[in-house]
Write an enzyme that holds these catalytic residues in place. Structure first.
Site, PDB file in Angstrom:
ATOM      1  N   SER A   1      16.590  20.370  -2.922  1.00 36.67           N
ATOM      2  CA  SER A   1      15.113  21.451  -3.077  1.00 36.67           C
ATOM      3  C   SER A   1      14.376  20.629  -3.453  1.00 36.67           C
ATOM      4  CB  SER A   1      15.834  22.511  -3.763  1.00 36.67           C
ATOM      5  OG  SER A   1      16.852  23.465  -3.338  1.00 36.67           O
TER       6      SER A   1
ATOM      7  N   ARG B   1      -2.475 -15.361   2.410  1.00 30.50           N
ATOM      8  CA  ARG B   1      -2.165 -14.905   1.572  1.00 30.50           C
ATOM      9  C   ARG B   1      -2.786 -14.879   0.878  1.00 30.50           C
ATOM     10  NH1 ARG B   1       3.528 -13.897  -1.189  1.00 30.50           N
ATOM     11  NH2 ARG B   1       3.643 -13.952  -2.583  1.00 30.50           N
TER      12      ARG B   1
END
Length: 223
Positions: free
Chosen positions: A76, A156
């Site tokens: 749910s 990077r």
């Protein structure tokens, strides 16, 4: 008005009766109800399908929303529980709803209040607690090989140059009721995130998590 809502169904596979587990001399449910009242909620409701949780919620000063079994399963959605609560007690669309998952018991009253304040008289429709990080994220593909997703091997960036990012803690979702109804979502846009500490971000899913939370709760003794 500011309305507090705690989803607390009876079933829990990882830790049986998890919502009534104790930290110190208080249950997670009692701690959660207390935090919401201390944060300025005018009323606090507990949505549950469990008789014992209902009785405890009333004892702690909260009101109970009887949750149907069809929205009390493992699968749910939280949205279904929130929308059921809004309709069941006819929450005014002009209200602010503070949703607290009590398995994040270390969230502070200060952080909850910060989320509420950010929505009052502002453009934001929701505020969410996050643990702010600037991680280098890698994701595994179908070949069990890992690749970077928010950076690349050839270039990077420095961590301080990366965009802010946050890990949703699950502790607090604050939203304008009108926006929840319109967008059918617990974090209707536009959203602002509120950074919380590593300790506040702790979420109890396993017995090990529960033991860690018990140790920290004993040391901090906030409640």
């Amino acid at each position: 008005m500011i309305i507090g809502l705690i989803p607390a169904r009876g079933g829990s596979k990882g830790i049986p009766r998890k919502n009534l587990a104790f930290l110190g001399d208080k249950t997670l449910l009692e701690i959660g109800v207390g935090k919401l009242f201390k944060s300025g909620c005018d009323e606090v409701f507990v949505s549950t399908n469990d008789q014992e949780i209902s009785e405890c919620a009333i004892k702690y000063g909260a009101k109970v929303i009887n949750r149907p079994n069809e929205i009390s399963e493992d699968t749910s959605s939280t949205e279904s529980v929130i929308l059921h609560a809004i309709n069941s007690i006819s929450i005014d669309p002009t209200n602010i709803l503070v949703i607290h998952q009590i398995t994040s018991p270390m969230i502070t009253v200060k952080s909850i209040v910060s989320c509420i304040k950010l929505l009052e008289n502002s453009k934001f429709n929701s505020a969410v607690s996050v643990f702010q990080e600037s991680p280098f994220i890698w994701v595994e593909n179908e070949f069990q090989e890992w690749e970077p997703t928010n950076h690349n091997r050839a270039s990077r960036p420095r961590r301080q140059d990366m965009a802010k990012s946050g890990i949703e803690t699950g502790g607090i979702y604050v939203a304008k009721v009108k926006a929840i109804i319109e967008q059918l979502n617990r974090f209707p846009l536009p959203t602002i995130c509120v950074p919380v500490s590593y300790i506040e971000a702790i979420d109890i899913n396993t017995e090990s998590d529960l033991n860690d939370a018990r140790r920290l709760f004993k040391e901090i003794c906030e409640e």
